[in-house]
Enzyme design. Structure first.
Site, mmCIF file in Angstrom:
data_model
loop_
_atom_site.group_PDB
_atom_site.id
_atom_site.type_symbol
_atom_site.label_atom_id
_atom_site.label_comp_id
_atom_site.label_asym_id
_atom_site.label_seq_id
_atom_site.Cartn_x
_atom_site.Cartn_y
_atom_site.Cartn_z
ATOM 1 N N HIS A 140 75.825 1.266 34.040
ATOM 2 C CA HIS A 140 76.460 2.576 34.083
ATOM 3 C C HIS A 140 77.755 2.517 34.892
ATOM 4 O O HIS A 140 77.950 1.622 35.718
ATOM 5 C CB HIS A 140 75.519 3.605 34.728
ATOM 6 C CG HIS A 140 74.279 3.877 33.932
ATOM 7 N ND1 HIS A 140 73.942 5.137 33.501
ATOM 8 C CD2 HIS A 140 73.284 3.065 33.491
ATOM 9 C CE1 HIS A 140 72.797 5.098 32.846
ATOM 10 N NE2 HIS A 140 72.389 3.833 32.832
ATOM 11 N N HIS A 200 64.214 -8.087 30.710
ATOM 12 C CA HIS A 200 64.381 -7.113 31.782
ATOM 13 C C HIS A 200 63.425 -7.359 32.952
ATOM 14 O O HIS A 200 63.790 -7.115 34.105
ATOM 15 C CB HIS A 200 64.185 -5.689 31.254
ATOM 16 C CG HIS A 200 65.400 -5.131 30.592
ATOM 17 N ND1 HIS A 200 65.788 -5.481 29.326
ATOM 18 C CD2 HIS A 200 66.340 -4.259 31.051
ATOM 19 C CE1 HIS A 200 66.898 -4.839 29.019
ATOM 20 N NE2 HIS A 200 67.257 -4.102 30.054
ATOM 21 N N ASP A 205 64.708 1.390 25.605
ATOM 22 C CA ASP A 205 66.050 1.414 26.194
ATOM 23 C C ASP A 205 67.041 0.798 25.207
ATOM 24 O O ASP A 205 68.002 0.115 25.594
ATOM 25 C CB ASP A 205 66.081 0.673 27.531
ATOM 26 C CG ASP A 205 67.313 0.991 28.378
ATOM 27 O OD1 ASP A 205 67.959 2.021 28.118
ATOM 28 O OD2 ASP A 205 67.639 0.195 29.279
ATOM 29 N N GLY A 261 71.115 -2.308 28.443
ATOM 30 C CA GLY A 261 70.113 -1.829 27.509
ATOM 31 C C GLY A 261 69.396 -2.996 26.855
ATOM 32 O O GLY A 261 69.529 -4.157 27.272
#
Length: 383
Positions: free
Chosen positions: A140, A250, A274, A313
């Site tokens: 982000h 992840h 995600d 993601g």
């Protein structure tokens, strides 16, 4: 719509398997699971073995079908994203807007109002930001992150009332306990994430009504033996739900297996993808907030990274997450299916989805014994 009788597959009702049974659907809703010789008038849908289950539910979907919600936060984008995930068994999802401008957030809220009414797989909206912690920004943009203000609380409550299901991911550092309580009491689903908070700060917000944690382990304070962080608080708190990304990139499977064994509260971990735009697309790269994200092949599934190697993601779909759970997380097929159906439905308070009880929506998926998707249905109609 009439009545349909599904025959020929094992039936998973959200809790248990049923062998040598049929599923009867009428007017888009589940009527009952019945004995094989109990076949009222209606269209017979013959299935060649495998498993018939409630359709999958995904609480965190950034994109699919070649479209990112952030690129065009519209009802059309939401429909494309839902359509991109449907071949992989997902019949309900929350399009997810990651940290962006106020204009983009407002556009996504307006789009969700329309998309939910269309009833084609969009079950609400997930706003993942901008109220996140720069220290745990992940992919982000930190420069757009900010604390929750009273005006944001009011806007979220209005959006929840208009959309029905609104999930907001907020860092504990960016929201007060009183704000969490006000949001929760108004029906907004608050999930803590992208946070560097202490376990004590997390627990205060869980006790005030924060319902979950966004992608457990990722972009959050980790568990130490004297500082349990958000990870430790989430695993220990019995009422807290945790989404997990099961893609082999992840989170190490050993960590996920440990969380599954340790989590207090039954059935509180569930799969999220995600996913980004490449699911359901042949593309190998896309742009996120002006930065190129590329697909790197290898492992259980591909991974998506920025130029500096930061994960951006995932490239996984929900049926692949179920296969990952069975293969690498020591899950039974029943529990892996619950983590994609019943549990996310409970987390999102979608009472008529995620199971095949009488009166539930006839959102269905048929799987082969090898756990591939052959067909999906929305409200009893082939989709």
């Amino acid at each position: 719509m009439g009545r349909k009788i599904f025959v020929g597959a094992r039936i998973f009702d959200g809790e248990h398997f049923h062998d040598d049974k049929v599923l009867i659907v009428g007017d888009g809703r589940i009527e009952r699971i019945a004995a094989a010789n109990d076949r009222p008038d209606g269209e017979k849908v013959k299935l060649e073995g495998g498993v018939l289950s409630a359709g999958f539910i995904d609480a965190q979907v950034n994109g699919g079908g070649g479209r990112m919600l952030n690129d065009e936060p519209s009802a059309t984008s939401m429909a494309i994203i839902a359509g991109g995930h449907r071949p992989y068994g997902t019949t309900s999802l929350l399009p997810t807007l990651i940290t962006d401008t106020s204009e983009a957030t407002n556009a996504a809220i307006e789009a969700a109002k329309e998309a939910v009414k269309e009833n084609r797989g969009v079950a609400g909206l997930h706003l993942e930001g901008p109220h996140l912690a720069p220290a745990r920004k992940g992919a982000h943009l930190a420069e757009l992150m900010r604390p929750v203000e009273d005006g944001d609380v009011k806007a979220f409550i209005r959006a929840r009332e208009a959309i029905g299901t609104l999930l907001v991911t907020i860092a504990a550092e960016q929201v007060t306990v009183a704000q969490v309580r006000e949001l929760a009491e108004a029906g907004v689903i608050v999930s803590l994430g992208h946070s560097d908070c202490s376990s004590e700060a997390a627990e205060e917000r869980f006790d005030a009504g924060a319902r979950g944690v966004t992608h457990l382990f990722n972009a959050m304070s980790q568990m130490g033996h004297r500082a349990p962080g958000l990870v430790g608080a989430a695993i220990d708190h019995p009422a807290t739900w945790c989404g997990i990304i099961g893609d082999g990139h992840h989170v190490d499977p050993k960590a996920l297996r440990t969380a599954l064994r340790a989590k207090r509260g039954e059935g509180k971990l569930f799969f999220v993808t995600d996913a980004m735009s490449l699911v359901g697309s042949q593309q190998d790269s896309f742009t996120l907030n002006g930065r190129t994200v590329r697909r790197e092949r290898g492992g259980f599934c591909s991974k998506l990274v920025l130029s500096d190697g930061t994960l951006a993601g995932s490239d996984i779909d929900m049926i692949s997450a179920i296969r990952y759970g069975v293969t690498y997380l020591d899950l039974t097929l029943a529990e892996a299916l619950r983590m994609a159906t019943l549990y996310p439905a409970r987390f999102l308070r979608l009472a008529d989805r995620g199971h095949l009880s009488p009166g539930a929506r006839a959102d269905l998926v048929h799987l082969t014994d090898a756990l591939t998707v052959t067909s999906t249905w929305l409200a009893g109609e082939a989709a």
